[in-house]
Scaffold this motif. Structure first.
Motif, PDB file in Angstrom:
ATOM      1  N   ALA A   1      45.784  87.753 -45.490  1.00  0.00           N
ATOM      2  CA  ALA A   1      45.299  87.047 -46.679  1.00  0.00           C
ATOM      3  C   ALA A   1      45.589  85.554 -46.553  1.00  0.00           C
ATOM      4  O   ALA A   1      44.761  84.717 -46.920  1.00  0.00           O
ATOM      5  N   MET A   2      46.747  85.205 -46.017  1.00  0.00           N
ATOM      6  CA  MET A   2      47.102  83.803 -45.806  1.00  0.00           C
ATOM      7  C   MET A   2      46.118  83.141 -44.843  1.00  0.00           C
ATOM      8  O   MET A   2      45.616  82.053 -45.109  1.00  0.00           O
ATOM      9  N   ASP A   3      45.818  83.825 -43.743  1.00  0.00           N
ATOM     10  CA  ASP A   3      44.877  83.282 -42.763  1.00  0.00           C
ATOM     11  C   ASP A   3      43.489  83.079 -43.354  1.00  0.00           C
ATOM     12  O   ASP A   3      42.763  82.184 -42.952  1.00  0.00           O
ATOM     13  N   ARG A   4      43.122  83.910 -44.327  1.00  0.00           N
ATOM     14  CA  ARG A   4      41.814  83.778 -44.991  1.00  0.00           C
ATOM     15  C   ARG A   4      41.858  82.789 -46.152  1.00  0.00           C
ATOM     16  O   ARG A   4      40.838  82.521 -46.774  1.00  0.00           O
TER      17      ARG A   4
ATOM     18  N   TYR B   1      53.418  88.884 -36.315  1.00  0.00           N
ATOM     19  CA  TYR B   1      52.742  87.591 -36.154  1.00  0.00           C
ATOM     20  C   TYR B   1      53.301  86.896 -34.921  1.00  0.00           C
ATOM     21  O   TYR B   1      54.455  87.116 -34.560  1.00  0.00           O
ATOM     22  N   ARG B   2      52.471  86.065 -34.299  1.00  0.00           N
ATOM     23  CA  ARG B   2      52.926  85.191 -33.212  1.00  0.00           C
ATOM     24  C   ARG B   2      52.588  83.762 -33.592  1.00  0.00           C
ATOM     25  O   ARG B   2      51.429  83.434 -33.829  1.00  0.00           O
TER      26      ARG B   2
ATOM     27  N   PHE C   1      57.467  81.732 -45.717  1.00  0.00           N
ATOM     28  CA  PHE C   1      56.416  82.366 -46.514  1.00  0.00           C
ATOM     29  C   PHE C   1      56.732  83.844 -46.727  1.00  0.00           C
ATOM     30  O   PHE C   1      56.669  84.347 -47.848  1.00  0.00           O
ATOM     31  N   LEU C   2      57.101  84.540 -45.650  1.00  0.00           N
ATOM     32  CA  LEU C   2      57.422  85.968 -45.755  1.00  0.00           C
ATOM     33  C   LEU C   2      58.701  86.198 -46.554  1.00  0.00           C
ATOM     34  O   LEU C   2      58.765  87.114 -47.387  1.00  0.00           O
ATOM     35  N   GLU C   3      59.719  85.386 -46.313  1.00  0.00           N
ATOM     36  CA  GLU C   3      60.981  85.560 -47.049  1.00  0.00           C
ATOM     37  C   GLU C   3      60.784  85.305 -48.542  1.00  0.00           C
ATOM     38  O   GLU C   3      61.388  85.980 -49.371  1.00  0.00           O
ATOM     39  N   ALA C   4      59.927  84.347 -48.894  1.00  0.00           N
ATOM     40  CA  ALA C   4      59.648  84.076 -50.305  1.00  0.00           C
ATOM     41  C   ALA C   4      58.970  85.273 -50.968  1.00  0.00           C
ATOM     42  O   ALA C   4      59.103  85.476 -52.173  1.00  0.00           O
ATOM     43  N   ALA C   5      58.269  86.082 -50.161  1.00  0.00           N
ATOM     44  CA  ALA C   5      57.610  87.280 -50.677  1.00  0.00           C
ATOM     45  C   ALA C   5      58.537  88.496 -50.627  1.00  0.00           C
ATOM     46  O   ALA C   5      58.123  89.607 -50.956  1.00  0.00           O
TER      47      ALA C   5
END
Length: 100
Positions: free
Chosen positions: A73-76, A12-13, A26-30
């Protein structure tokens, strides 16, 4: 920009450090391990646009496909938060000491 850290892939950028920190959280929580990279001049001056404001987000290569799928999925808008995680910003907290 330097190459990817060994064993990591860019997924991601983000536009600026604040956006990157949100994505990292968000990623670390997952359960993902996350590394951020931003040009030092952009970090020093707090830039959020252009090449110097861009923050590259990396995860281990073995997790990259899953991280990209989660971010897509987050972007959607398809990620789910449990109801207990949601906060009603319209609701004013009541003060137990004040009369109703």
């Amino acid at each position: 920009m330097p190459p990817n850290p060994p064993g990591y892939e860019e997924v991601y950028r983000a536009n600026g450090r604040l956006h990157a920190d949100i994505i990292r959280g968000f990623l670390e929580a997952a359960g993902f391990t996350v590394v951020l990279y931003q040009e030092s001049a952009g970090a020093v001056y707090g830039l959020t646009v252009g090449p110097l404001g861009e923050v590259r987000i990396f995860v281990p290569s073995a997790q990259a496909a899953e991280a990209r799928a989660l971010l897509a999925a987050m972007d959607r808008g398809e990620t789910n938060a449990s109801e207990e995680d949601e906060v009603d910003l319209d609701e004013t907290p009541s003060d137990p000491a004040s009369p109703h």
